[in-house]
Design an enzyme around this catalytic site. Sequence first.
Site, PDB file in Angstrom:
ATOM      1  CD  GLU A 121       8.969   4.030  -4.034  1.00 21.70           C
ATOM      2  OE1 GLU A 121       9.216   4.680  -5.059  1.00 21.70           O
ATOM      3  OE2 GLU A 121       8.276   2.996  -4.016  1.00 21.70           O
ATOM      4  CG  HIS A 125       2.417   0.783   2.086  1.00 23.52           C
ATOM      5  ND1 HIS A 125       3.241  -0.328   2.146  1.00 23.52           N
ATOM      6  CD2 HIS A 125       2.991   1.619   1.184  1.00 23.52           C
ATOM      7  CE1 HIS A 125       4.260  -0.174   1.319  1.00 23.52           C
ATOM      8  NE2 HIS A 125       4.152   1.006   0.734  1.00 23.52           N
ATOM      9  CG  HIS A 172       2.375   1.351  -3.559  1.00 23.51           C
ATOM     10  ND1 HIS A 172       3.490   1.245  -4.349  1.00 23.51           N
ATOM     11  CD2 HIS A 172       2.868   1.504  -2.303  1.00 23.51           C
ATOM     12  CE1 HIS A 172       4.587   1.311  -3.607  1.00 23.51           C
ATOM     13  NE2 HIS A 172       4.220   1.474  -2.360  1.00 23.51           N
ATOM     14  CD  GLU A 225      -9.433  16.652  11.386  1.00 25.90           C
ATOM     15  OE1 GLU A 225     -10.036  15.562  11.502  1.00 25.90           O
ATOM     16  OE2 GLU A 225      -8.311  16.849  11.844  1.00 25.90           O
ATOM     17  CG  HIS A 228       5.611   5.879   0.033  1.00 21.43           C
ATOM     18  ND1 HIS A 228       4.368   5.774  -0.552  1.00 21.43           N
ATOM     19  CD2 HIS A 228       6.140   4.636   0.010  1.00 21.43           C
ATOM     20  CE1 HIS A 228       4.171   4.519  -0.916  1.00 21.43           C
ATOM     21  NE2 HIS A 228       5.225   3.793  -0.578  1.00 21.43           N
TER      22      HIS A 228
HETATM   23  P1  13P Z   1      11.954   1.038   0.766  1.00 18.74           P
HETATM   24  O1  13P Z   1      12.178  -0.051   1.791  1.00 18.74           O
HETATM   25  O2  13P Z   1      12.987   0.977  -0.333  1.00 18.74           O
HETATM   26  O3  13P Z   1      11.865   2.391   1.411  1.00 18.74           O
HETATM   27  O4  13P Z   1      10.589   0.749   0.036  1.00 18.74           O
HETATM   28  C1  13P Z   1       9.395   0.677   0.769  1.00 18.74           C
HETATM   29  C2  13P Z   1       8.213   1.048  -0.035  1.00 18.74           C
HETATM   30  O5  13P Z   1       7.178   1.320   0.531  1.00 18.74           O
HETATM   31  C3  13P Z   1       8.314   1.078  -1.509  1.00 18.74           C
HETATM   32  O6  13P Z   1       7.234   1.717  -2.098  1.00 18.74           O
HETATM   33 ZN    ZN Z   2       5.449   1.711  -0.735  1.00 18.19          ZN
END
Ligand code: 13P
Ligand code: ZN
Length: 271
Positions: free
Chosen positions: A116, A141, A210, A169, A139
């Site tokens: 990413e 999940h 995602h 909050e 980033h």
């Molecule tokens: P990477 O292992 O390349 O950082 O990817 C993980 C991920 O969450 C992709 O969206």
């Molecule tokens: Zn991801």
Amino acid sequence: MKPFLESDFVNQMKDITSQAYNHNWDERNGGNISLRIDSKDLSNYSDVSTIIRNIKIGFDAREVIGQYYLVTGTGKYFRNISSFPERDLGLVQIAKDGKSVDLLWGFTDGGQPTSEFPAHLMTHCKLQKNNSDKRCVMHCHPTNLIAMSFTLPLQEKKFSQILWRMQAESIVVFPEGVGIIPYMTPGTNEIGRATADKLTRYKIVLWPHHGAFAVGSDLDETFGLIETVEKAASIYSIIKMHGGRMINSINDNNLIELSKRFSVQPNKEFL
Ligand code: 13P
Ligand code: ZN
């Protein structure tokens, strides 16, 4: 002079990636982080001035030539970073051609920056162009936020209003609300462009089905933002598990009072 391994930058990365893993946001290699570092803050370290190797990055980062980023490696597990920081993290400098990075530290097993990285660097480009104090891009999940992206219309106003109403909050921490892009293939320049564009108006963007993509001045602040959004999403999920019918709520007036008390300007289109 001390080794970069002992720097606060590496220690903070070890800490935040462990915490994120423990929050269930980063299964397997899920998630990635980049942190912009000034050259003056690297002058204290003995082992960051030699180029170890050059790595192609697959897009044009000319706007940030010469900048330094500490970044997680692609395919690396957040669960392992605190034990293997030199293997799973890399300190890179955008090379003179703008299309590759020079590795100065880390990635000792031949690793590369996260898949990413286009989204991270496009975001850093926009932030730096606007002289933003935001240096961290994260980033991950977060489970409940992802779950909401399956059951609600993917509308920024709708999502932001729900998340604001889940706890007092929320509006204080993300008064701009939450940005949303359409579902897109991860790791592409297209998702990078769409995300970086949203992050000029929001601090956090939902990648439907995602995860989340967020910016902040440092690792702590960015982590805290994701934590707050995910906490609101988890309260929403629990309410739904309880049958979904709310007999009490935070209303518009409460949100306006909160904004006044904490001197934040909520997104006018949403409130
Ligand atoms: P990477 O292992 O390349 O950082 O990817 C993980 C991920 O969450 C992709 O969206
Ligand atoms: Zn991801």
